[in-house]
Structures are given as structure tokens and as C-alpha cells.
Design a protein around this motif. Structure first.
Motif, PDB file in Angstrom:
ATOM      1  N   UNK A  53      53.054  31.206  61.164  1.00 46.90           N
ATOM      2  CA  UNK A  53      53.524  29.906  60.693  1.00 46.90           C
ATOM      3  C   UNK A  53      53.432  28.862  61.809  1.00 46.90           C
ATOM      4  N   UNK A  54      52.895  27.671  61.504  1.00 45.43           N
ATOM      5  CA  UNK A  54      52.790  26.629  62.534  1.00 45.43           C
ATOM      6  C   UNK A  54      54.145  26.226  63.126  1.00 45.43           C
ATOM      7  N   UNK A  55      55.206  26.355  62.329  1.00 46.88           N
ATOM      8  CA  UNK A  55      56.532  25.960  62.811  1.00 46.88           C
ATOM      9  C   UNK A  55      57.386  27.141  63.243  1.00 46.88           C
ATOM     10  N   UNK A  56      56.828  28.345  63.260  1.00 49.91           N
ATOM     11  CA  UNK A  56      57.597  29.533  63.622  1.00 49.91           C
ATOM     12  C   UNK A  56      58.277  30.128  62.401  1.00 49.91           C
ATOM     13  N   UNK A  57      59.158  31.083  62.627  1.00 43.62           N
ATOM     14  CA  UNK A  57      59.846  31.762  61.530  1.00 43.62           C
ATOM     15  C   UNK A  57      61.265  32.114  61.957  1.00 43.62           C
ATOM     16  N   UNK A  58      62.168  32.099  60.990  1.00 43.13           N
ATOM     17  CA  UNK A  58      63.560  32.472  61.246  1.00 43.13           C
ATOM     18  C   UNK A  58      63.750  33.970  61.101  1.00 43.13           C
ATOM     19  N   UNK A  59      64.558  34.539  61.988  1.00 40.41           N
ATOM     20  CA  UNK A  59      65.036  35.920  61.832  1.00 40.41           C
ATOM     21  C   UNK A  59      66.306  35.821  60.993  1.00 40.41           C
ATOM     22  N   UNK A  60      66.406  36.658  59.982  1.00 39.14           N
ATOM     23  CA  UNK A  60      67.577  36.581  59.110  1.00 39.14           C
ATOM     24  C   UNK A  60      68.335  37.902  59.099  1.00 39.14           C
ATOM     25  N   UNK A  61      69.624  37.794  58.767  1.00 38.49           N
ATOM     26  CA  UNK A  61      70.478  38.973  58.735  1.00 38.49           C
ATOM     27  C   UNK A  61      70.059  39.939  57.620  1.00 38.49           C
ATOM     28  N   UNK A  62      69.618  39.398  56.483  1.00 41.13           N
ATOM     29  CA  UNK A  62      69.157  40.187  55.346  1.00 41.13           C
ATOM     30  C   UNK A  62      67.828  39.616  54.859  1.00 41.13           C
ATOM     31  N   UNK A  63      67.077  40.329  54.041  1.00 44.62           N
ATOM     32  CA  UNK A  63      65.772  39.843  53.584  1.00 44.62           C
ATOM     33  C   UNK A  63      65.890  38.788  52.479  1.00 44.62           C
ATOM     34  N   UNK A  64      66.405  37.618  52.836  1.00 44.44           N
ATOM     35  CA  UNK A  64      66.594  36.525  51.893  1.00 44.44           C
ATOM     36  C   UNK A  64      66.742  35.218  52.671  1.00 44.44           C
ATOM     37  N   UNK A  65      66.234  34.131  52.109  1.00 39.04           N
ATOM     38  CA  UNK A  65      66.398  32.830  52.760  1.00 39.04           C
ATOM     39  C   UNK A  65      67.832  32.327  52.637  1.00 39.04           C
ATOM     40  N   UNK A  66      68.644  32.967  51.790  1.00 34.61           N
ATOM     41  CA  UNK A  66      70.060  32.623  51.681  1.00 34.61           C
ATOM     42  C   UNK A  66      70.885  33.274  52.784  1.00 34.61           C
ATOM     43  N   UNK A  67      70.308  34.213  53.490  1.00 31.00           N
ATOM     44  CA  UNK A  67      70.994  34.937  54.555  1.00 31.00           C
ATOM     45  C   UNK A  67      71.044  34.091  55.827  1.00 31.00           C
ATOM     46  N   UNK A  68      72.028  34.367  56.662  1.00 28.25           N
ATOM     47  CA  UNK A  68      72.192  33.571  57.892  1.00 28.25           C
ATOM     48  C   UNK A  68      71.050  33.808  58.885  1.00 28.25           C
ATOM     49  N   UNK A  69      70.712  32.760  59.615  1.00 31.95           N
ATOM     50  CA  UNK A  69      69.662  32.807  60.637  1.00 31.95           C
ATOM     51  C   UNK A  69      70.245  33.401  61.915  1.00 31.95           C
ATOM     52  N   UNK A  70      69.574  34.406  62.465  1.00 31.94           N
ATOM     53  CA  UNK A  70      70.026  35.075  63.690  1.00 31.94           C
ATOM     54  C   UNK A  70      69.189  34.708  64.903  1.00 31.94           C
ATOM     55  N   UNK A  71      68.058  34.045  64.674  1.00 30.84           N
ATOM     56  CA  UNK A  71      67.175  33.662  65.767  1.00 30.84           C
ATOM     57  C   UNK A  71      65.877  33.133  65.191  1.00 30.84           C
ATOM     58  N   UNK A  72      64.950  32.762  66.046  1.00 33.96           N
ATOM     59  CA  UNK A  72      63.649  32.262  65.597  1.00 33.96           C
ATOM     60  C   UNK A  72      62.540  32.812  66.479  1.00 33.96           C
ATOM     61  N   UNK A  73      61.332  32.844  65.920  1.00 36.30           N
ATOM     62  CA  UNK A  73      60.131  33.197  66.672  1.00 36.30           C
ATOM     63  C   UNK A  73      59.156  32.036  66.571  1.00 36.30           C
ATOM     64  N   UNK A  74      58.511  31.705  67.660  1.00 32.74           N
ATOM     65  CA  UNK A  74      57.503  30.644  67.682  1.00 32.74           C
ATOM     66  C   UNK A  74      56.162  31.181  67.176  1.00 32.74           C
ATOM     67  N   UNK A  75      55.289  30.276  66.773  1.00 31.34           N
ATOM     68  CA  UNK A  75      53.942  30.657  66.341  1.00 31.34           C
ATOM     69  C   UNK A  75      53.257  31.448  67.457  1.00 31.34           C
ATOM     70  N   UNK A  76      52.594  32.536  67.075  1.00 35.11           N
ATOM     71  CA  UNK A  76      51.871  33.367  68.031  1.00 35.11           C
ATOM     72  C   UNK A  76      52.699  34.455  68.679  1.00 35.11           C
ATOM     73  N   UNK A  77      54.024  34.468  68.425  1.00 29.29           N
ATOM     74  CA  UNK A  77      54.874  35.514  69.011  1.00 29.29           C
ATOM     75  C   UNK A  77      54.477  36.878  68.460  1.00 29.29           C
ATOM     76  N   UNK A  78      54.442  37.872  69.327  1.00 26.32           N
ATOM     77  CA  UNK A  78      54.155  39.260  68.923  1.00 26.32           C
ATOM     78  C   UNK A  78      55.477  39.942  68.625  1.00 26.32           C
ATOM     79  N   UNK A  79      55.571  40.593  67.468  1.00 26.05           N
ATOM     80  CA  UNK A  79      56.799  41.297  67.101  1.00 26.05           C
ATOM     81  C   UNK A  79      56.464  42.718  66.691  1.00 26.05           C
ATOM     82  N   UNK A  80      57.402  43.638  66.937  1.00 27.18           N
ATOM     83  CA  UNK A  80      57.235  45.019  66.477  1.00 27.18           C
ATOM     84  C   UNK A  80      58.102  45.203  65.241  1.00 27.18           C
ATOM     85  N   UNK A  81      57.561  45.945  64.285  1.00 23.32           N
ATOM     86  CA  UNK A  81      58.188  46.085  62.981  1.00 23.32           C
ATOM     87  C   UNK A  81      58.586  47.532  62.733  1.00 23.32           C
TER      88      UNK A  81
END
Length: 139
Positions: A53-81
Motif C-alpha cells: 500500500x502506498x500509505x502503509x497498513x495498520x496492524x490490528x488487534x483482530x482481523x477487522x477494520x473495526x478492531x483497534x490499531x496496534x501499530x503501522x507498517x510503511x510501504x515496502x516493509x518486510x513482515x513475517x507471517x
């Protein structure tokens, strides 16, 4: 012309070294072929992705946009799943990823996969994962 004992001994030791080197190289080649041959499962890799995403992405407490944001990742960030679930649809994609190193979720709509990600119900769960709130989120 007869060979001396020293010359014969040198010839035998040279032949033995050459035979050992050949056997070692055949052993390595055989094990490499066996590890990648048919019927042998691939070596498991840790699932990973990159934020697209050009604007990054929010980390959420649960898999829903209604869930609280716990952090963010910038575009290009590498994450392990760790695993994925089907939950709220975001941008036409209903897959959400649980991060490997912390109990937060990101929408797959904003993650480019580097490798396959298993379903959460197929992943061994720990004690914390059996909490009612976590079970409800994993589906």
C-alpha cells in the motif's frame, strides 16, 4: 622396470585420495538430488510478505477494520507471517494475516506474498492462542 616400494606406496595413497574425493562428491550430489526429488516434501519456509500500500497498513488487534490499531507498517516493509484467516473483506480481499512475531493482524489486500501462508486452523497453537477472544478471531 620394477617400481620401488616407496613409489608403489605413493601411487596407492594418491589413488586412495582420489577415490575418497570422488565418493564424497557423489555423496553430496546424491543427497542434493534426494532432497529435491519427487516424493520429497519441500523444505518449509517461513511465510513472509511486503507491504504494498502506498500509505502503509495498520496492524490490528483482530482481523477487522473495526478492531483497534496496534501499530503501522510503511510501504515496502518486510513482515513475517504466521497464518491466515478469511474475515472482513478489504478491497475485494477477505484474507487477513496473523504476524509471526506479535499477535496482530494485517489485511492481505495490502501485502504482497513472498511465500505460501497456511490457514490458522492448520498451525500449531500455543496456550495464548486458545483464549476465547483469539479463537473467535481465528474462525
Amino acid at each position: 622396470m620394477p617400481r620401488t616400494i616407496a613409489a608403489r606406496s605413493k601411487k596407492i595413497s594418491t589413488d586412495a585420495i582420489a577415490a575418497a574425493a570422488l565418493a564424497g562428491s557423489l555423496l553430496v550430489a546424491g543427497s542434493a538430488q534426494a532432497a529435491s526429488g519427487p516424493g520429497v516434501p519441500p523444505v518449509p519456509q517461513r511465510p513472509a510478505g511486503t507491504i504494498t500500500s502506498p500509505t502503509g497498513v495498520n496492524e490490528r488487534m483482530y482481523p477487522s477494520t473495526d478492531s483497534s490499531v496496534r501499530g503501522t507498517f510503511a510501504r515496502g516493509a518486510k513482515i513475517t507471517l504466521r497464518c491466515k484467516v478469511h474475515a472482513q473483506t478489504v478491497g475485494g480481499n477477505d484474507v487477513w494475516y496473523l504476524l509471526r512475531n506479535r499477535p496482530t493482524w494485517v489485511s492481505a489486500a495490502y501485502v504482497g506474498n513472498v511465500s505460501a501462508v497456511p490457514l490458522c486452523k492448520e498451525v500449531n497453537r500455543g496456550t495464548l492462542d486458545d483464549a476465547p477472544a483469539t479463537r473467535a478471531a481465528m474462525g
